[in-house]
Design a protein around this motif. Sequence first.
Motif, mmCIF file in Angstrom:
data_model
loop_
_atom_site.group_PDB
_atom_site.id
_atom_site.type_symbol
_atom_site.label_atom_id
_atom_site.label_comp_id
_atom_site.label_asym_id
_atom_site.label_seq_id
_atom_site.Cartn_x
_atom_site.Cartn_y
_atom_site.Cartn_z
ATOM 1 N N UNK A 33 80.256 51.271 -40.514
ATOM 2 C CA UNK A 33 80.683 49.963 -40.029
ATOM 3 C C UNK A 33 79.639 48.921 -40.332
ATOM 4 N N UNK A 34 78.367 49.300 -40.100
ATOM 5 C CA UNK A 34 77.307 48.340 -40.322
ATOM 6 C C UNK A 34 77.200 47.959 -41.793
ATOM 7 N N UNK A 35 77.465 48.869 -42.639
ATOM 8 C CA UNK A 35 77.289 48.609 -44.063
ATOM 9 C C UNK A 35 78.488 47.890 -44.666
ATOM 10 N N UNK A 36 79.624 47.895 -44.015
ATOM 11 C CA UNK A 36 80.823 47.281 -44.571
ATOM 12 C C UNK A 36 80.802 45.771 -44.305
ATOM 13 N N UNK A 37 80.586 44.944 -45.341
ATOM 14 C CA UNK A 37 80.516 43.482 -45.208
ATOM 15 C C UNK A 37 81.871 42.861 -45.525
ATOM 16 N N UNK A 327 72.408 36.775 -44.519
ATOM 17 C CA UNK A 327 73.744 36.955 -45.087
ATOM 18 C C UNK A 327 74.766 37.318 -44.001
ATOM 19 N N UNK A 328 74.581 36.710 -42.859
ATOM 20 C CA UNK A 328 75.503 36.919 -41.756
ATOM 21 C C UNK A 328 76.181 35.597 -41.393
ATOM 22 N N UNK A 329 77.337 35.741 -40.738
ATOM 23 C CA UNK A 329 78.093 34.550 -40.332
ATOM 24 C C UNK A 329 77.460 33.925 -39.101
ATOM 25 N N UNK A 330 77.286 32.611 -39.159
ATOM 26 C CA UNK A 330 76.703 31.876 -38.032
ATOM 27 C C UNK A 330 77.499 30.588 -37.809
ATOM 28 N N UNK A 331 78.169 30.474 -36.650
ATOM 29 C CA UNK A 331 78.927 29.240 -36.393
ATOM 30 C C UNK A 331 77.976 28.062 -36.159
ATOM 31 N N UNK A 332 78.361 26.905 -36.670
ATOM 32 C CA UNK A 332 77.509 25.725 -36.547
ATOM 33 C C UNK A 332 78.385 24.524 -36.131
ATOM 34 N N UNK A 359 86.673 30.372 -47.710
ATOM 35 C CA UNK A 359 87.812 31.282 -47.776
ATOM 36 C C UNK A 359 87.444 32.594 -47.097
ATOM 37 N N UNK A 360 88.399 33.134 -46.324
ATOM 38 C CA UNK A 360 88.146 34.360 -45.572
ATOM 39 C C UNK A 360 87.713 34.108 -44.146
ATOM 40 N N UNK A 368 78.705 38.845 -38.140
ATOM 41 C CA UNK A 368 79.202 39.845 -39.069
ATOM 42 C C UNK A 368 78.525 39.673 -40.425
ATOM 43 N N UNK A 369 78.283 40.802 -41.086
ATOM 44 C CA UNK A 369 77.689 40.759 -42.426
ATOM 45 C C UNK A 369 78.724 40.250 -43.423
ATOM 46 N N UNK A 370 78.252 39.489 -44.392
ATOM 47 C CA UNK A 370 79.162 38.857 -45.341
ATOM 48 C C UNK A 370 78.865 39.304 -46.762
ATOM 49 N N UNK A 371 79.925 39.521 -47.487
ATOM 50 C CA UNK A 371 79.831 39.758 -48.937
ATOM 51 C C UNK A 371 80.219 38.432 -49.598
ATOM 52 N N UNK A 372 79.223 37.621 -49.920
ATOM 53 C CA UNK A 372 79.439 36.220 -50.284
ATOM 54 C C UNK A 372 79.596 36.060 -51.792
ATOM 55 N N UNK A 373 80.645 35.343 -52.143
ATOM 56 C CA UNK A 373 80.818 34.898 -53.523
ATOM 57 C C UNK A 373 80.681 33.382 -53.542
#
Length: 386
Positions: A33-37, A327-332, A359-360, A368-373
């Motif tokens: 779970x931790x590794x799945x971004x 590389x994690x989501x942070x609301x601002x 997007x996404x 949550x960890x993000x796989x960012x493009x």
Amino acid sequence: MFSAKFRKSYCIGLSAILICLIIIGCSGTRMTVQEKAVPVKAVKVIQQEVTRTSEYAGQVQGKNEVKIQARVSGNIVEKMVSGGDIVKKGQPLFRIDSIQYESTLLSVQAQLVQAEANWENSRIDTERYQNLLNAAAIPEQRLTTQKATERQNEAIVASYQALVKKAQDDVNSTLVVSPVDGRIDVNDVGVGTYVQAGSTTLVTVGTLDPVFVQFSMSENEYLSLRQVSQNNIASPGWGEDVMITLSNGEVYPLRGKVTQADRSLANNSGTLTLKASFANPDEILIPGMFARVKIAGVPIKDAVLVPQRAVQQVLDKSLVMIVNAENQAEPRPVILGEKVGSYYLVKEGLTVNDTVVVEGLTKVKEGVALDVTIVTPEELELSVNS
């Protein structure tokens, strides 16, 4: 058969093995779970000079629109134009029955002649009395009285001259002429209509080149404009290049300029009324037409812009999801300004160094960890002009 002691040892060992397997399985799941971004697309916040384009609902008006009213009362006896005609300044439009005004003029002219004769006689008598006084033939009081009579007759002449002028003006006013070049409307009066001086509108005439396009802006729009400009409304620096789009979607080929602004807000709507002047050589624009008014605002230097699609509304707050250093989501939370094309102006909350998710977003939660493009505005078809 196995002894009871052996069976007890066997059960304890089996339990230990199962517990180890469960712990190992849970740890593997947790690591998975931790590794799945979460895959997302993100874009860099941009900072550049932008020019806001404001749109308003407008209506075309004649620049010199005059309601022509009768200066004398009477019946219309002649009509020289038809509704919708183009007229020139000084061109006759209507004639009002002038018989009574001509009679009045003749009467006061006759009275003036009589008054002038009396004045001339009194002037001659004054000269004669002056000679008699010099010869000591009459008392001085007689000459003084005669001079007063002469001045009285002179005043009577001036009075009748004024009456003659008024009577002549009334006669002249029976012929109604156009005060300006332009086109008359179709709501004119017919022959035989009785018109009242100062109250009956005979026809309305207005110029068609140039014309005004009147529109209104809200109080907030006015204040926002003043915050980024030291120039006054309708002065150089704003409203120099005005474009209008007609009701059929066609853009009017000539550009206009804001030339007038009201001194106060309208009491009933709280809006500021402005007028832009447009050349109209082909008379495409006619009073009453509706148009969309577009005005380029004052350029804003180093404006911070965020795509509209990146913004989420939560109750009365605006949020964006940024990609932080881990590389994690942070609301601002952000404070937004006006829309500029596909973007929002950002007043507070973001800098040019931030990256926002576009997007996404529905799959993203805080931390949550993000796989960012990383994508470009061009790939997303974003524009400050659209």
